[in-house]
Design an enzyme around this catalytic site. Structure first.
Site, PDB file in Angstrom:
ATOM      1  N   HIS A  11      55.008  69.267  37.341  1.00 56.00           N
ATOM      2  CA  HIS A  11      55.636  68.898  36.073  1.00 56.00           C
ATOM      3  C   HIS A  11      57.136  68.703  36.232  1.00 56.00           C
ATOM      4  CE1 HIS A  11      57.502  72.847  35.600  1.00 56.00           C
ATOM      5  NE2 HIS A  11      56.345  73.383  35.969  1.00 56.00           N
ATOM      6  N   GLU A  82      49.690  77.984  36.159  1.00 59.71           N
ATOM      7  CA  GLU A  82      50.534  78.537  37.219  1.00 59.71           C
ATOM      8  C   GLU A  82      50.075  79.941  37.601  1.00 59.71           C
ATOM      9  OE1 GLU A  82      52.019  78.317  39.813  1.00 59.71           O
ATOM     10  OE2 GLU A  82      54.086  77.707  39.416  1.00 59.71           O
TER      11      GLU A  82
END
Length: 203
Positions: A11, A82
C-alpha cells in the site's frame, strides 16, 4: 502448483509508515503522498495482462491502494492483513530495540501478537488457497511485513529470510519461477520513483 505468478503490491504511504511506526490492525488511511503512490500504479497495471485472482487486505490503506490502482472490487482476504505486532503496535524499531535490542519481527514475532510460526501458517494457507482455486496469475494488495513473509514462503524458506528483503510503500514485486524453482522476478519497483531501481529504497 498451478500458480504461475503472484504480483505483490505494498500500500501507499501512511502517516505511521512515514514515522516508522509499526502498523498492523490499526486501520489508518493513506496520506496525500500515499494516494500519489497508489495512483502511480495505474499506469503500470492498465497495460498488464489478465489476473485471474485479485485480492486485498481488508484494511483501508491496502484496499484504497487497490481502488486507486484501478481495481475497484478486489476480493478482501483476512490472511493478507499485516503481521499483528501486539504490544509493539505503533512503536518504531528504535523504540522496540530499547526494550529488546535483538528484536526482529521475522525472528521474534510480536509479543501478544503473532509469532513467526503463526504467520508462516497464514502465508502457506494463502498459497494453498490460491492454488486449489486454480489461479495462475494472482495480484494482491497488502502490507510490508506480510508481503515479505509471503515471498519468503513462496521461495520455501524460513521466515527469517524476510529480514533480507525491503519493501517501499507503493511498490510492486513479482513472484514466479526459474524453470521449476520458485523465484523472485521483480522486487520493490516503485512506479512513482521510476529512476530508483529494484532493491533500492525510495525513502
Amino acid at each position: 502448483m498451478q500458480i504461475e505468478s503472484i504480483t505483490l503490491v505494498r500500500h501507499g504511504m501512511t502517516e505511521w509508515a512515514d514515522q516508522g511506526k509499526h502498523t498492523s490492525d490499526t486501520d489508518i488511511g493513506l496520506t496525500s503522498a500515499g494516494r500519489a503512490d497508489a495512483e502511480a500504479l495505474w499506469a503500470v497495471f492498465e497495460n498488464q495482462g489478465h489476473f485471474d485472482g485479485i485480492y486485498s487486505s481488508p484494511l483501508i490503506r491496502a484496499h484504497h491502494t487497490a481502488i486507486l490502482a484501478g481495481f475497484a472490487h478486489p476480493q478482501l482476504h483476512d490472511d493478507l492483513m499485516e503481521w499483528r505486532y501486539g504490544r509493539y503496535e505503533g512503536k518504531t524499531t528504535q523504540e522496540i530495540h530499547q526494550d529488546n535490542p535483538e528484536w526482529s519481527i521475522f525472528r521474534c514475532g510480536g509479543p501478544e501478537g503473532e509469532s513467526p510460526a503463526e504467520v508462516t501458517k497464514r502465508c502457506d494457507r494463502l498459497l494453498h488457497d490460491w492454488d486449489i482455486k486454480g489461479h495462475k496469475h494472482v495480484l494482491c494488495f497488502a502490507h510490508g511485513h506480510i508481503l515479505r513473509a509471503l515471498a519468503t514462503r513462496w521461495l520455501g524458506l524460513d521466515l527469517r529470510f524476510g529480514d533480507h528483503l525491503h519493501l517501499d510503500p507503493g511498490s510492486i514485486s513479482r513472484l514466479a519461477w526459474e524453470h521449476d524453482t520458485p523465484a523472485l522476478h521483480l522486487w520493490n519497483y516503485c512506479p512513482r520513483y521510476p529512476h530508483i531501481g529494484p532493491g533500492q529504497s525510495a525513502q
